[in-house]
Design an enzyme around this catalytic site. Sequence first.
Site, short mmCIF file in Angstrom:
data_model
loop_
_atom_site.label_atom_id
_atom_site.label_comp_id
_atom_site.label_asym_id
_atom_site.label_seq_id
_atom_site.Cartn_x
_atom_site.Cartn_y
_atom_site.Cartn_z
CG HIS A 65 2.24 -12.07 -6.00
ND1 HIS A 65 1.68 -11.08 -5.24
CD2 HIS A 65 3.29 -11.50 -6.64
CE1 HIS A 65 2.36 -9.95 -5.41
NE2 HIS A 65 3.34 -10.19 -6.26
CG HIS A 68 -0.28 -4.84 -7.89
ND1 HIS A 68 1.10 -4.80 -7.98
CD2 HIS A 68 -0.56 -5.67 -6.84
CE1 HIS A 68 1.63 -5.57 -7.04
NE2 HIS A 68 0.64 -6.11 -6.35
CG HIS A 95 -2.37 -5.07 -3.30
ND1 HIS A 95 -1.41 -4.09 -3.17
CD2 HIS A 95 -2.28 -5.81 -2.15
CE1 HIS A 95 -0.78 -4.24 -2.01
NE2 HIS A 95 -1.29 -5.27 -1.38
CG HIS A 97 -3.11 -9.63 0.56
ND1 HIS A 97 -1.93 -10.22 0.17
CD2 HIS A 97 -2.88 -8.29 0.55
CE1 HIS A 97 -1.02 -9.29 -0.05
NE2 HIS A 97 -1.57 -8.10 0.17
CG HIS A 120 -3.14 -4.38 1.91
ND1 HIS A 120 -2.20 -5.40 1.87
CD2 HIS A 120 -3.80 -4.51 3.09
CE1 HIS A 120 -2.29 -6.11 2.99
NE2 HIS A 120 -3.25 -5.60 3.74
CB THR A 200 2.03 -8.44 3.92
OG1 THR A 200 1.35 -8.20 2.68
CG2 THR A 200 1.53 -7.45 4.98
CG HIS A 201 4.20 -9.09 -1.24
ND1 HIS A 201 5.13 -8.39 -1.97
CD2 HIS A 201 3.02 -8.48 -1.48
CE1 HIS A 201 4.54 -7.40 -2.62
NE2 HIS A 201 3.25 -7.43 -2.33
#
Length: 261
Positions: A65, A68, A95, A97, A120, A200-201
């Site tokens: 998804h 990292h 990582h 987004h 992040h 956030t996931h």
Amino acid sequence: MASPDWGYDDKNGPEQWSKLYPIANGNNQSPVDIKTSETKHDTSLKPISVSYNPATAKEIINVGHSFHVNFEDNDNRSVLKGGPFSDSYRLFQFHFHWGSTNEHGSEHTVDGVKYSAELHVAHWNSAKYSSLAEAASKADGLAVIGVLMKVGEANPKLQKVLDALQAIKTKGKRAPFTNFDPSTLLPSSLDFWTYPGSLTHPPLYESVTWIICKESISVSSEQLAQFRSLLSNVEGDNAVPMQHNNRPTQPLKGRTVRASF
């Protein structure tokens, strides 16, 4: 290969996460919209201090998804201090987004404004806990610096990261990623907002003290396209590009966002 139990499409995306992870509807979820007129200037907040040793950079991994960049975290060679923290927090990962278009992609928003992507930089509380696994679910366990990324000029500081993506095109691929100091990715001003929030996931643990930088960094349209060209499938399966991996903003539910400035 079975699809993971969560992702970012209609079937398993953010709207569905609460079925498997009820904390998705919790009181301290992230990201949030930062309404600048409602933030509270807090004079007790110290300046943010980061000291990262490039030798702790370890590897880059396609996790399906996102990707990292992971760091050695067996000692305090790379730490975050200051801000709202009395403890030191140890760097373990950064990582990004992003969104399917340049118009959106950040997770946090400022006065409703969406940015193109978000960096992040994640740390765990090594003063109180003995491992990331132990810290990950604790209220004071994690500290994440969030940096909003605005489409514009190409950002040369991202080049080493982008160059590494070729080696991790598909899910599960990993490659060495060494000698890198992620503080080079941070904006020149470390003025920040801070609030108590979550991953956030999934598993969406409400264990993150967020440090959101007021100043954004640049990223070009071409650089964003390189993020989206990564594949969420394993090698040999039909190509499924990582178009987007950003969770919509969540309600503040009475939380205060404090400002260092």
